[in-house]
Motif scaffolding. Structure first.
Motif, PDB file in Angstrom:
ATOM      1  N   GLY A 267      36.634  50.712  35.303  1.00 16.54           N
ATOM      2  CA  GLY A 267      36.442  49.817  36.446  1.00 16.54           C
ATOM      3  C   GLY A 267      37.260  50.173  37.662  1.00 16.54           C
ATOM      4  N   LYS A 268      37.794  51.404  37.721  1.00 11.29           N
ATOM      5  CA  LYS A 268      38.623  51.798  38.852  1.00 11.29           C
ATOM      6  C   LYS A 268      37.765  52.334  40.004  1.00 11.29           C
ATOM      7  N   MET A 269      38.303  52.175  41.221  1.00  9.54           N
ATOM      8  CA  MET A 269      37.667  52.724  42.406  1.00  9.54           C
ATOM      9  C   MET A 269      38.722  53.391  43.273  1.00  9.54           C
ATOM     10  N   ALA A 270      38.422  54.600  43.724  1.00 13.09           N
ATOM     11  CA  ALA A 270      39.334  55.335  44.600  1.00 13.09           C
ATOM     12  C   ALA A 270      38.726  55.432  45.990  1.00 13.09           C
ATOM     13  N   ASN A 303      27.911  50.891  55.191  1.00 12.80           N
ATOM     14  CA  ASN A 303      29.258  50.366  55.439  1.00 12.80           C
ATOM     15  C   ASN A 303      29.792  49.524  54.295  1.00 12.80           C
ATOM     16  N   ALA A 304      28.921  49.124  53.380  1.00 16.38           N
ATOM     17  CA  ALA A 304      29.337  48.271  52.271  1.00 16.38           C
ATOM     18  C   ALA A 304      28.857  48.863  50.955  1.00 16.38           C
ATOM     19  N   ILE A 305      29.606  48.561  49.900  1.00 13.91           N
ATOM     20  CA  ILE A 305      29.292  49.065  48.559  1.00 13.91           C
ATOM     21  C   ILE A 305      28.928  47.894  47.652  1.00 13.91           C
ATOM     22  N   LEU A 306      27.882  48.111  46.860  1.00 14.47           N
ATOM     23  CA  LEU A 306      27.496  47.150  45.832  1.00 14.47           C
ATOM     24  C   LEU A 306      27.889  47.716  44.480  1.00 14.47           C
ATOM     25  N   LEU A 307      28.658  46.942  43.729  1.00 13.36           N
ATOM     26  CA  LEU A 307      29.200  47.398  42.452  1.00 13.36           C
ATOM     27  C   LEU A 307      28.736  46.444  41.353  1.00 13.36           C
ATOM     28  N   GLY A 308      28.060  47.007  40.339  1.00  9.65           N
ATOM     29  CA  GLY A 308      27.627  46.215  39.197  1.00  9.65           C
ATOM     30  C   GLY A 308      28.299  46.704  37.929  1.00  9.65           C
ATOM     31  N   GLU A 316      30.231  42.797  46.362  1.00 13.18           N
ATOM     32  CA  GLU A 316      30.127  43.589  47.591  1.00 13.18           C
ATOM     33  C   GLU A 316      31.524  43.885  48.117  1.00 13.18           C
ATOM     34  N   TRP A 317      31.729  45.144  48.536  1.00 10.37           N
ATOM     35  CA  TRP A 317      33.019  45.603  49.031  1.00 10.37           C
ATOM     36  C   TRP A 317      32.817  46.339  50.353  1.00 10.37           C
ATOM     37  N   MET A 329      40.107  48.624  51.205  1.00  9.47           N
ATOM     38  CA  MET A 329      38.856  48.270  50.541  1.00  9.47           C
ATOM     39  C   MET A 329      38.997  46.859  49.972  1.00  9.47           C
ATOM     40  N   THR A 330      38.101  45.965  50.372  1.00 15.48           N
ATOM     41  CA  THR A 330      38.256  44.552  50.058  1.00 15.48           C
ATOM     42  C   THR A 330      36.992  44.012  49.412  1.00 15.48           C
ATOM     43  N   LYS A 331      37.179  43.224  48.381  1.00 14.54           N
ATOM     44  CA  LYS A 331      36.047  42.540  47.757  1.00 14.54           C
ATOM     45  C   LYS A 331      35.668  41.351  48.624  1.00 14.54           C
ATOM     46  N   ILE A 332      34.442  41.355  49.120  1.00 16.16           N
ATOM     47  CA  ILE A 332      34.013  40.340  50.074  1.00 16.16           C
ATOM     48  C   ILE A 332      33.358  39.158  49.380  1.00 16.16           C
ATOM     49  N   ARG A 333      32.442  39.434  48.483  1.00 13.75           N
ATOM     50  CA  ARG A 333      31.729  38.339  47.810  1.00 13.75           C
ATOM     51  C   ARG A 333      31.185  38.818  46.476  1.00 13.75           C
TER      52      ARG A 333
END
Length: 758
Positions: A267-270, A303-308, A316-317, A329-333
């Protein structure tokens, strides 16, 4: 002479034919008038109801739920068919009309096929170097149609699928083709097999990043066209990326080639900054998911990333600046999802929406801006492996157990939700959630911002400042005109003020925007001095006039002395404006606007709420004045005469008898004036700067609901979300005036019942 015979009493016949005809004619006229008045009243009510229901007719479609159903052709459901070609599917896509699909396999085969039958239209084999195989796949974006294949020898091939429509014999024929944005020759990326690959860019500038853990290379490519030969030349530069310290699952590159995002195991993101192409730096390594990441895709615009993840969660980040100015990098919703792992995710080509399918075969449709899940429906068994969405988001292709299913999607207005219309939304590129109205932009990647809060706030702000000026002036003027002014002067003043109402508001808006606003900016100290000098000058003159000898005061006819205030007001205004430059130089170093902005931190716009207060107040004054004056003048004279006869002063009689009796009419006047101010269009359109911001600052502008409708309705696409939200704004305005007027009528009736017995 006989007195009895001196006067002859006429014999009146009230039942003569003429009298009977007269009574019948009067009765007929009375009945016609009654019916006509009744029909007129009913017609007004019907017209209002028709407006109400027409607005609802245009608004309701926005709130209909999305639907998904198997695709039908010629009235027959399209049955599932075998996946065309062989090998594992790396990528699927559809063209604009959802008639032709594309399937790219791990064997390098690119097959164009009919989405309704699976019949292969054309098959193109990628020219792979000898003794190489495909080891990775990367997509620039769904709407760009550009993708890349990573090879086992460290090279990559970039392709683009395009479609051309022709009309031989009047029948549409779609011709699919494969083009090569970076040429047909493979591009060397790394010296190892490209286990991972990402690509991004557009005409003129591309970047490919590939390799494996601990050995990632970035290739930046610039395209230049030879002005003599027309050939496209490529300039390449290669950079090594630092070791990320995580096991890579997928990489994504932003379109501006400035940031690389890497999803890893656990579950890591760089996050890697590529702003300096020669020195890429790792800025963040964070725990983005509490479980295994299953999908990792860029939303429309890049501009935004969707992570499942395997828990069925989708979030959404995007990058947000912190207090130190650094990008984080911030988790928005997060989105409401099921509990089954997300298998695949499809991005909409033209909206901020996406679709997911999980291991249970449930399809879910989302919109990120509205933060809403518009559809949950079982569309497959537990073996769905891939979904793809048509460019118009009206069709969905699902791969399941070696077969393809085509579904029709009806999802016209996913951008609409209560939170997107009335709540704060965290939009891409913003540091925090905001209320924003911005309905259009210059590109298709734009995130529509449909918050009605700035417009509702601007409507109330404009009405508030207009009523602050108009209400006291109009009511006080009406009191003096109806109660104190002599009838001869009243007959001249009242029609003159009522004539002001006939002045077109577009003329007032024109004068306010092009003359009053610049004049107030140049003489801002003088404007504030005027607001102070006028009441003081009037009081001072009234006091001096009362001290004058009676011989002088009697020269002016009783009740006409108010006209003496005209030169006083003119002189006080002229004096205030005349001393404005000197006052500004002495107190504000020659620039009051600069002092407000820099010393007090109060922004100043030339077209602002103060201009609106004066211009729209001028437009509202006649309405309030006329109704208030009629209400006060209609108070029965015996009430005021009785009060005066009992020893009350004229002022006591006014405040304790006349005003309470006239209060229902005065209240109605204020409410009608407020309705006029709320619904005003041209003045606020031309004199506010038309900026949809939420700020109570009197020196800043605003945009009202009515002005926004006037500006944007001619440019909106009929039936679009923007079009219907404008109708929703009209409906909100309609309901606001309806509720306010209803409350005003209730209060008016209570005042009438309370003071009607006087």
């Amino acid at each position: 002479m006989n007195i009895e015979n001196s006067s002859v009493i006429p014999d009146l016949d009230f039942d003569s034919p003429a009298a009977r005809r007269g009574r019948k004619f009067r009765a007929l006229k009375d009945k016609v008038a009654t019916v006509g008045i009744g029909l007129g009243g009913v017609s007004v009510i019907i017209a209002i109801l028709l407006i109400f229901f027409y607005l609802l007719y245009e608004v309701i479609p926005m709130f209909r739920a999305a639907e998904a159903q198997p695709w039908q052709q010629n009235g027959q459901v399209v049955e599932p068919y075998a996946v065309p070609g062989k090998g594992k599917t790396l990528y699927m896509a559809m063209e604009e009309q959802a008639e032709i699909g594309l399937r790219v396999t791990d064997r390098g085969e690119m097959l164009f096929f009919s989405t309704t039958s699976g019949e292969v239209i054309e098959s193109i084999q990628a020219a792979l170097p000898a003794d190489t195989s495909i080891t990775s796949f990367a997509l620039v974006s769904e709407n760009s149609h550009t993708f890349a294949l990573g090879l086992s020898n460290g090279q990559a091939l970039v392709f683009k699928h395009e479609y051309k429509s022709t009309y031989p014999d009047g029948k549409r024929v779609i011709l699919p083709t494969i083009t090569y944005p970076l040429g047909k020759d493979p591009i060397s990326v790394a010296n190892v097999a490209l286990a991972q690959l990402t690509v991004s860019g557009n005409e003129g500038s591309y970047a490919l990043i590939g390799g494996n853990e601990g050995n990632l290379k970035a290739v930046f490519i610039s395209q230049t066209e030879n002005m003599f030969t027309g050939d496209v030349e490529l300039e390449q530069s290669t950079t090594s990326l630092p070791d990320l310290g995580i096991k890579i699952k997928k990489m994504l590159l932003m379109p501006d080639l400035a940031w690389l995002f890497v999803a890893g195991e656990g579950g890591k993101m760089a996050v890697v900054s590529l702003r300096n192409h020669d020195d890429p730096t790792i800025t963040q390594v964070l725990n983005a998911s509490s479980s295994k990441i299953t999908t990792f895709d860029l939303l429309l615009g890049g501009n935004a990333i969707l992570l499942g993840n395997e828990k069925g969660e989708v979030s959404e980040w995007f990058l947000v600046r912190d207090e130190q100015g650094s990008w984080q990098m911030t988790k928005i919703r997060s989105f409401d999802t099921g509990t089954s792992p997300v298998v695949d995710l499809a991005i909409e080509h033209r909206r901020k929406g996406f679709a997911t399918i999980d291991t249970a075969g449930d399809l879910r449709l989302y919109n990120t801006t509205a933060n809403v899940n518009v559809l949950v429906q079982r569309v497959a068994d537990a073996n769905a492996s891939m979904i793809t969405m048509a460019p118009r988001a009206n069709a969905l292709l699902i791969e399941e157990n070696g077969k393809l299913k085509l579904w029709h999607i009806d999802n016209e207005h996913p951008e609409v939700s209560w939170s997107s219309l009335w709540g704060k939304v965290w939009y891409e590129g913003y540091d925090k959630p905001e209320y924003v109205w911005q309905s259009s932009a210059a590109n298709n990647d734009f995130e529509p911002k449909f918050s009605l809060m700035p417009l509702a706030f601007g409507t109330l702000k404009a009405a508030f400042y207009a009523m602050i000026l108009a209400t006291p002036l109009a009511i006080c003027g009406a009191i003096y005109t109806a109660y104190f002014m002599v009838p001869s002067l009243r007959r001249k003043v009242k029609p003159f003020i009522e004539l002001m109402e006939a002045l077109p508001t577009v003329i007032l808006g024109f004068l306010a925007g092009l003359w009053l606003a610049p004049f107030m900016e140049e003489n801002l100290p003088g404007i504030f001095v005027t607001l102070l000098m006028l009441p003081l000058s009037i009081l001072a003159f009234a006091f001096l006039w009362a001290q004058m000898p009676k011989q002088i005061r009697w020269l002016v006819p009783d009740g006409w002395d108010a006209l003496l205030l005209i030169p006083v007001i003119i002189l006080a205004t002229w004096f205030s404006i005349a001393i404005s430059p000197s006052l500004e130089l002495a107190l504000f170093d020659g620039n009051m606007r600069h002092w407000l902005t820099n010393d007090l931190g109060i922004a100043y716009d030339q077209r602002n709420a103060m201009v609106i207060g004066i211009a729209m107040g001028f437009a509202v004054i006649p309405t309030i004045f006329s109704i208030t004056e009629d209400a006060i003048f209609a108070v029965p004279k015996h009430l005021s005469y009785g009060s005066l006869a009992l020893g009350a002063t004229p002022w006591q009689t006014l405040t304790r008898v006349v005003m309470p009796t006239a209060s229902p009419g005065i209240f109605s006047a204020v409410m009608i004036g407020m309705g006029r101010a709320v619904g005003e269009t041209m003045i606020v359109l031309m004199a506010t700067g038309n900026t949809p911001i939420m700020d109570a600052n009197i020196f800043e502008g605003m945009r009202t609901l009515a002005a926004n409708i006037a500006v944007e309705m001619p440019e909106s696409e009929v039936g679009s979300t923007h079009f219907r939200i404008l109708f929703l704004a009209a409906f909100v305005l309609f309901m606001f005036t309806f509720v306010v007027n209803t409350m005003a009528e209730v209060i008016r009736q209570r005042l009438r019942n309370k003071y009607g017995s006087l």
